[in-house]
Design an enzyme around this catalytic site. Structure first.
Site, PDB file in Angstrom:
ATOM      1  N   GLU A 147       0.828  -1.205   0.000  1.00 25.48           N
ATOM      2  CA  GLU A 147       0.000   0.000   0.000  1.00 25.48           C
ATOM      3  C   GLU A 147       0.866   1.261   0.000  1.00 25.48           C
ATOM      4  O   GLU A 147       0.577   2.219  -0.729  1.00 25.48           O
ATOM      5  CB  GLU A 147      -0.952  -0.024   1.205  1.00 25.48           C
ATOM      6  CG  GLU A 147      -2.091  -1.011   1.061  1.00 25.48           C
ATOM      7  CD  GLU A 147      -1.713  -2.481   1.186  1.00 25.48           C
ATOM      8  OE1 GLU A 147      -2.556  -3.327   0.853  1.00 25.48           O
ATOM      9  OE2 GLU A 147      -0.577  -2.802   1.616  1.00 25.48           O
ATOM     10  N   ASP A 172       1.255  12.471 -15.389  1.00 32.62           N
ATOM     11  CA  ASP A 172       0.056  12.697 -16.200  1.00 32.62           C
ATOM     12  C   ASP A 172      -0.291  14.180 -16.285  1.00 32.62           C
ATOM     13  O   ASP A 172      -0.623  14.675 -17.351  1.00 32.62           O
ATOM     14  CB  ASP A 172      -1.126  11.914 -15.620  1.00 32.62           C
ATOM     15  CG  ASP A 172      -2.395  12.141 -16.417  1.00 32.62           C
ATOM     16  OD1 ASP A 172      -2.367  11.897 -17.651  1.00 32.62           O
ATOM     17  OD2 ASP A 172      -3.403  12.582 -15.831  1.00 32.62           O
TER      18      ASP A 172
END
Length: 158
Positions: free
Chosen positions: A112, A126
């Site tokens: 995680e 992005d």
């Protein structure tokens, strides 16, 4: 040499049974960085990205990534995370990301924490790829973990 626990005696992949393990407090810390042109860093600092506040969005994405780790990594257990933090440090040509994941459970949260870092860095890529397609992610790794049967572990240089 220890046996890989995600394979059974016949070599088939399987999800490890953690049902008999005790519930303990578990914590993991991971890090990584994205290297970019200094002008890209400055654009992020000045808030000039048309898509919004790059680091705020990346922080949320990292937290969301940690929460969705079991959906992305086939043999990870879904965990009730009690806390996830994602923090950034900005240099002249890179952004460092550090994530911490915590739970009270029967298995660790290393994946995680690592997923939080990677998703945060991917989000920065992005959001900034229109001005800098040459960005690269590097140094993604576990720094420390605590809890569970195997106890505490810290990277030699971490």
């Amino acid at each position: 040499m220890s046996r890989l626990s995600h394979f059974d005696a016949q070599g088939n992949a399987h999800m490890v049974d953690v049902g008999d393990k005790p519930v303990t407090s578990r914590r993991a810390k991971a890090t990584g960085a994205i290297v970019m042109q200094p002008t890209t860093v400055e654009a992020i600092r000045r808030g000039e990205n048309k898509k919004g506040d790059v680091l705020a969005v990346a922080q949320l994405a990292g937290i969301m990534g940690a929460k969705r780790t079991s959906d992305l990594i086939p043999l990870c257990h879904p965990l009730p995370l009690t806390k996830v933090t994602v923090e950034f440090a900005v240099d002249a040509n890179r952004i460092h990301c550090t994530a911490v994941a915590q739970t009270h459970g029967q298995t660790g949260v290393e994946m995680e924490a690592l997923t939080a870092v990677q998703v945060a860095l991917l989000t920065i890529y992005d959001m900034c790829k229109a001005i800098d397609r040459g960005m690269r992610m590097e140094g993604i790794r576990l720094l420390a973990k605590s809890g569970g049967r195997s106890g505490d572990w810290t990277a030699d240089d971490g």
